[in-house]
Scaffold this motif. Structure first.
Motif, PDB file in Angstrom:
ATOM      1  N   ASP A 165      -5.497  -2.075  -2.921  1.00 52.57           N
ATOM      2  CA  ASP A 165      -4.105  -2.821  -2.536  1.00 52.57           C
ATOM      3  C   ASP A 165      -3.029  -1.726  -2.261  1.00 52.57           C
ATOM      4  OD1 ASP A 165      -4.812  -5.495  -2.994  1.00 52.57           O
ATOM      5  OD2 ASP A 165      -4.428  -5.525  -4.997  1.00 52.57           O
ATOM      6  N   THR A 166      -3.338  -0.509  -1.913  1.00 56.39           N
ATOM      7  CA  THR A 166      -2.407   0.424  -1.292  1.00 56.39           C
ATOM      8  C   THR A 166      -2.236   0.174   0.146  1.00 56.39           C
ATOM      9  OG1 THR A 166      -4.194   2.336  -0.991  1.00 56.39           O
ATOM     10  CG2 THR A 166      -2.974   2.014  -3.072  1.00 56.39           C
ATOM     11  N   LEU A 167      -1.244   0.615   0.502  1.00 57.51           N
ATOM     12  CA  LEU A 167      -0.830   0.391   1.960  1.00 57.51           C
ATOM     13  C   LEU A 167      -0.998   1.672   2.739  1.00 57.51           C
ATOM     14  CD1 LEU A 167       2.021  -2.157   1.994  1.00 57.51           C
ATOM     15  CD2 LEU A 167      -0.334  -2.698   2.728  1.00 57.51           C
ATOM     16  N   ASP A 168      -1.226   1.634   4.095  1.00 54.79           N
ATOM     17  CA  ASP A 168      -1.042   3.109   4.682  1.00 54.79           C
ATOM     18  C   ASP A 168      -0.923   2.798   6.272  1.00 54.79           C
ATOM     19  OD1 ASP A 168      -1.275   5.585   5.301  1.00 54.79           O
ATOM     20  OD2 ASP A 168      -3.412   6.112   4.727  1.00 54.79           O
ATOM     21  N   ASP A 169       0.021   3.389   7.088  1.00 51.79           N
ATOM     22  CA  ASP A 169       0.333   3.006   8.201  1.00 51.79           C
ATOM     23  C   ASP A 169      -0.633   3.864   9.181  1.00 51.79           C
ATOM     24  OD1 ASP A 169       1.727   5.259   7.434  1.00 51.79           O
ATOM     25  OD2 ASP A 169       3.055   4.999   9.248  1.00 51.79           O
ATOM     26  N   PHE A 170      -0.796   3.235  10.354  1.00 50.11           N
ATOM     27  CA  PHE A 170      -1.567   4.213  11.357  1.00 50.11           C
ATOM     28  C   PHE A 170      -0.957   4.049  12.775  1.00 50.11           C
ATOM     29  CE2 PHE A 170      -3.977   0.547  11.434  1.00 50.11           C
ATOM     30  CZ  PHE A 170      -4.535   0.376  12.647  1.00 50.11           C
ATOM     31  N   SER A 171      -1.090   4.897  13.894  1.00 48.95           N
ATOM     32  CA  SER A 171      -0.506   5.000  15.146  1.00 48.95           C
ATOM     33  C   SER A 171      -1.738   4.389  16.033  1.00 48.95           C
ATOM     34  CB  SER A 171       0.053   6.189  15.412  1.00 48.95           C
ATOM     35  OG  SER A 171       0.038   6.076  16.793  1.00 48.95           O
ATOM     36  N   PHE A 206       1.085  -0.758  12.530  1.00 46.97           N
ATOM     37  CA  PHE A 206      -0.015  -1.511  12.050  1.00 46.97           C
ATOM     38  C   PHE A 206      -0.180  -0.784  10.559  1.00 46.97           C
ATOM     39  CE2 PHE A 206      -1.552  -2.075  16.485  1.00 46.97           C
ATOM     40  CZ  PHE A 206      -1.649  -3.588  16.237  1.00 46.97           C
ATOM     41  N   PHE A 207      -0.508  -1.586   9.613  1.00 46.67           N
ATOM     42  CA  PHE A 207      -0.733  -1.143   8.162  1.00 46.67           C
ATOM     43  C   PHE A 207      -2.245  -1.582   7.736  1.00 46.67           C
ATOM     44  CE2 PHE A 207       3.903  -0.302   8.184  1.00 46.67           C
ATOM     45  CZ  PHE A 207       3.848   0.776   7.284  1.00 46.67           C
TER      46      PHE A 207
END
Length: 115
Positions: free
Chosen positions: A68-74, A61-62
């Motif tokens: 408009d920056t992206l960051d993933d997470f668990s 999941f992002f």
């Protein structure tokens, strides 16, 4: 809860914003389950997407932030924080940089080494 997010991750098309309902559910997951929700959410979230992690080559999941920056997470770590998972369902914590996304070594189909 785990099955819901697992299925969402694996059946939603990549690079496609999740709908309003899924957006609300993932936002609540971050707020209640993430260790640093303020950092992950930032000034606001424009959307959520499923993408292939550029390093680990697996679906994650992002968050698409308002800038408009992206960051993933668990999702696993978030769920585990809310409702502790059995040890066999937890991601190995050998590499914190992975954010809980699965690694891309091998096909995962039990084929062993090719000769």
């Amino acid at each position: 809860m785990f099955d819901y997010f697992y299925n969402l991750l694996h059946y939603w098309a990549t690079h496609l914003n999740l709908n309003k309902y899924e957006h609300m559910v993932l936002l609540e997951l971050l707020k209640k389950g993430h260790e640093e929700p303020d950092k992950k959410i930032g000034k606001g979230i424009k959307g959520f997407q499923v993408r292939i992690h550029p390093v680990w080559k697996s679906k994650c999941f992002f968050v698409i932030k308002d800038d408009d920056t992206l960051d993933d997470f668990s999702f696993r770590k978030c769920v585990d924080h809310m409702l502790p998972l059995p040890d066999e369902m937890k991601q190995p914590d050998t590499n914190k940089a992975s954010n809980g996304c699965r690694g891309g070594k091998g096909s995962g189909r039990g084929r062993g080494k090719r000769r």
